[in-house]
Design a protein around this motif. Structure first.
Motif, PDB file in Angstrom:
ATOM      1  N   VAL A   1       0.831  -1.203   0.000  1.00 35.98           N
ATOM      2  CA  VAL A   1       0.000   0.000   0.000  1.00 35.98           C
ATOM      3  C   VAL A   1       0.865   1.252   0.000  1.00 35.98           C
ATOM      4  CG1 VAL A   1      -1.720   1.313   1.319  1.00 35.98           C
ATOM      5  CG2 VAL A   1      -1.966  -1.154   1.037  1.00 35.98           C
ATOM      6  N   ARG A   2       1.932   1.243   0.766  1.00 37.21           N
ATOM      7  CA  ARG A   2       2.803   2.427   0.799  1.00 37.21           C
ATOM      8  C   ARG A   2       3.395   2.693  -0.595  1.00 37.21           C
ATOM      9  NH1 ARG A   2       7.947   4.147   4.301  1.00 37.21           N
ATOM     10  NH2 ARG A   2       7.881   6.299   3.631  1.00 37.21           N
ATOM     11  N   GLN A   3       3.794   1.631  -1.273  1.00 35.79           N
ATOM     12  CA  GLN A   3       4.319   1.805  -2.634  1.00 35.79           C
ATOM     13  C   GLN A   3       3.232   2.378  -3.555  1.00 35.79           C
ATOM     14  OE1 GLN A   3       7.476   1.270  -3.714  1.00 35.79           O
ATOM     15  NE2 GLN A   3       8.077   0.795  -1.631  1.00 35.79           N
ATOM     16  N   ALA A   4       2.022   1.859  -3.441  1.00 37.66           N
ATOM     17  CA  ALA A   4       0.937   2.304  -4.321  1.00 37.66           C
ATOM     18  C   ALA A   4       0.516   3.745  -4.036  1.00 37.66           C
ATOM     19  CB  ALA A   4      -0.271   1.374  -4.164  1.00 37.66           C
ATOM     20  N   LEU A   5       0.714   4.212  -2.807  1.00 37.44           N
ATOM     21  CA  LEU A   5       0.292   5.567  -2.436  1.00 37.44           C
ATOM     22  C   LEU A   5       1.380   6.615  -2.652  1.00 37.44           C
ATOM     23  CD1 LEU A   5      -1.719   4.910   0.852  1.00 37.44           C
ATOM     24  CD2 LEU A   5      -2.619   5.480  -1.417  1.00 37.44           C
ATOM     25  N   ARG A   6       2.534   6.196  -3.140  1.00 40.07           N
ATOM     26  CA  ARG A   6       3.619   7.156  -3.365  1.00 40.07           C
ATOM     27  C   ARG A   6       3.138   8.289  -4.278  1.00 40.07           C
ATOM     28  NH1 ARG A   6       8.946   4.364  -4.709  1.00 40.07           N
ATOM     29  NH2 ARG A   6       8.966   4.172  -2.459  1.00 40.07           N
ATOM     30  N   GLY A   7       3.337   9.535  -3.800  1.00 39.00           N
ATOM     31  CA  GLY A   7       2.934  10.701  -4.563  1.00 39.00           C
ATOM     32  C   GLY A   7       1.463  11.050  -4.457  1.00 39.00           C
ATOM     33  N   LYS A   8       0.702  10.323  -3.618  1.00 38.30           N
ATOM     34  CA  LYS A   8      -0.728  10.574  -3.444  1.00 38.30           C
ATOM     35  C   LYS A   8      -0.976  11.110  -2.034  1.00 38.30           C
ATOM     36  CE  LYS A   8      -1.853   7.128  -6.861  1.00 38.30           C
ATOM     37  NZ  LYS A   8      -2.345   5.802  -7.155  1.00 38.30           N
ATOM     38  N   PRO A   9      -2.114  11.752  -1.803  1.00 34.57           N
ATOM     39  CA  PRO A   9      -2.342  12.391  -0.506  1.00 34.57           C
ATOM     40  C   PRO A   9      -2.602  11.428   0.652  1.00 34.57           C
ATOM     41  CG  PRO A   9      -4.246  12.714  -1.939  1.00 34.57           C
ATOM     42  CD  PRO A   9      -3.173  12.068  -2.774  1.00 34.57           C
TER      43      PRO A   9
ATOM     44  N   ILE B   1      -5.600   0.455  -6.089  1.00 34.15           N
ATOM     45  CA  ILE B   1      -4.746  -0.266  -5.138  1.00 34.15           C
ATOM     46  C   ILE B   1      -5.284  -1.675  -4.978  1.00 34.15           C
ATOM     47  CG2 ILE B   1      -3.906  -0.408  -2.766  1.00 34.15           C
ATOM     48  CD1 ILE B   1      -3.886   2.591  -2.677  1.00 34.15           C
ATOM     49  N   VAL B   2      -4.399  -2.637  -5.185  1.00 32.55           N
ATOM     50  CA  VAL B   2      -4.741  -4.044  -4.978  1.00 32.55           C
ATOM     51  C   VAL B   2      -3.688  -4.655  -4.066  1.00 32.55           C
ATOM     52  CG1 VAL B   2      -5.925  -4.300  -7.193  1.00 32.55           C
ATOM     53  CG2 VAL B   2      -3.492  -4.849  -7.017  1.00 32.55           C
ATOM     54  N   ILE B   3      -4.117  -5.636  -3.295  1.00 28.14           N
ATOM     55  CA  ILE B   3      -3.184  -6.409  -2.480  1.00 28.14           C
ATOM     56  C   ILE B   3      -2.970  -7.735  -3.180  1.00 28.14           C
ATOM     57  CG2 ILE B   3      -2.757  -7.457  -0.228  1.00 28.14           C
ATOM     58  CD1 ILE B   3      -2.813  -4.352  -0.269  1.00 28.14           C
ATOM     59  N   ARG B   4      -1.699  -8.068  -3.408  1.00 28.78           N
ATOM     60  CA  ARG B   4      -1.322  -9.318  -4.070  1.00 28.78           C
ATOM     61  C   ARG B   4      -0.918 -10.322  -3.003  1.00 28.78           C
ATOM     62  NH1 ARG B   4       0.041  -4.889  -6.767  1.00 28.78           N
ATOM     63  NH2 ARG B   4      -0.626  -4.738  -8.958  1.00 28.78           N
ATOM     64  N   TRP B   5      -1.612 -11.450  -2.988  1.00 26.86           N
ATOM     65  CA  TRP B   5      -1.470 -12.399  -1.879  1.00 26.86           C
ATOM     66  C   TRP B   5      -0.491 -13.538  -2.127  1.00 26.86           C
ATOM     67  CZ3 TRP B   5      -3.464 -10.499   2.295  1.00 26.86           C
ATOM     68  CH2 TRP B   5      -4.616  -9.699   2.238  1.00 26.86           C
TER      69      TRP B   5
ATOM     70  N   GLU C   1      -5.366 -11.377  -6.367  1.00 22.15           N
ATOM     71  CA  GLU C   1      -5.357  -9.973  -5.976  1.00 22.15           C
ATOM     72  C   GLU C   1      -6.711  -9.583  -5.404  1.00 22.15           C
ATOM     73  OE1 GLU C   1      -4.476  -7.760  -9.488  1.00 22.15           O
ATOM     74  OE2 GLU C   1      -2.353  -8.336  -9.496  1.00 22.15           O
ATOM     75  N   THR C   2      -6.680  -8.676  -4.416  1.00 27.02           N
ATOM     76  CA  THR C   2      -7.913  -8.119  -3.861  1.00 27.02           C
ATOM     77  C   THR C   2      -7.824  -6.602  -3.944  1.00 27.02           C
ATOM     78  OG1 THR C   2      -8.072  -9.954  -2.275  1.00 27.02           O
ATOM     79  CG2 THR C   2      -9.441  -8.008  -1.861  1.00 27.02           C
TER      80      THR C   2
END
Length: 198
Positions: A55-63, A182-186, A173-174
Motif C-alpha cells: 500500500v505504501r508503494q501504491a500511495l507514493r505521490g498521493k495524498p 490499489i490491490v493487495i497481491r497475496w 489480488e484483492t
C-alpha cells in the motif's frame, strides 16, 4: 486478548499516556485491553508488513498515507480534548486520507481503511469489539485477514453501517474498495506462511 482490567475502572487517553511503555494496551469505551503478549507471530508480522509495503508503494505521490502498528488512533465521541478520549486503538495497518487527522501522537479520528491480522489471542476482539468500534466511528473499509484459514473478510461502510461482509481466499489480488487502483497481491506472502502444526 485479555479481559478488561479486573478493577473495572474507566480510563481515558490522559491515563493511557502515563502507563509503562513496555506493555501495550488499547482503550475501548474506557476499558483497557492488554494487547497480545508476548507479541505477534511470524505469520501476523509477515502479512501486516507485506500489506503495508504494497500500500505504501501504491500511495507514493498521493495524498493518502499508510501506517503500521504500533501507532495510536484516538477516536473521540464528540469534540472532547485528547486527554478525555476513551477509545484508543492500534490497528495493524491503516490508511488515512485526511492530513488534518495526523499529529505527533498519531491519528485523531477514523482512518479510511483498517486491516487487522487475526491472531488466536485477539481474533474475537478484532471480529466483534473492534468491528463495532470501527463501524461506529466511520472507518470506511475494514479488513480482517485470517492467516491460518487463508481467508479475507471485508466490511464496507454503507449508510453508517457495515453490511454483509465479503469473504474470499487469500489468493490472486484483492482491490481496496475505497482506494482506487490499489490491490493487495497475496500469492507471494501466502507461499511464505508456515503450515499450522495444529
Amino acid at each position: 486478548m485479555a479481559l478488561a482490567l479486573k478493577d473495572n475502572n474507566l480510563y481515558c487517553y490522559g491515563d493511557y499516556l502515563n502507563w509503562p511503555d513496555d506493555v501495550r494496551y488499547e482503550l475501548i469505551d474506557g476499558y483497557a485491553y492488554l494487547m497480545s503478549p508476548p507479541g505477534p507471530d511470524l505469520s501476523h508480522q509477515d502479512i501486516a508488513g507485506e500489506i503495508y509495503f504494497q500500500v505504501r508503494q501504491a500511495l507514493r505521490g498521493k495524498p493518502c498515507r499508510a501506517f503500521i502498528a504500533p501507532l495510536d488512533v484516538r477516536l473521540p465521541k464528540q469534540n472532547e480534548a485528547d486527554a478525555q478520549i476513551d477509545t484508543v486503538v492500534q490497528p495493524d495497518v491503516m490508511v488515512v486520507c485526511s492530513p488534518e487527522k495526523l499529529d505527533r501522537r498519531g491519528v485523531r479520528g477514523a482512518p479510511d481503511w483498517v486491516v487487522e491480522v487475526l491472531s488466536p489471542s485477539t481474533s474475537g476482539h478484532d471480529q466483534i469489539k473492534k468491528r463495532s468500534v470501527y463501524e461506529r466511528h466511520g472507518v470506511r473499509e475494514y479488513w480482517l485477514v485470517h492467516p491460518t484459514d487463508r481467508i479475507l473478510t471485508v466490511y464496507r461502510l454503507e449508510n453508517g453501517e457495515y453490511g454483509k461482509p465479503l469473504q474470499s481466499q487469500l489468493e490472486g489480488e484483492t482491490p481496496v474498495g475505497i482506494l482506487p487502483d490499489i490491490v493487495i497481491r497475496w500469492d507471494e506472502v501466502v507461499a511464505r506462511l508456515p503450515e499450522d502444526p495444529y
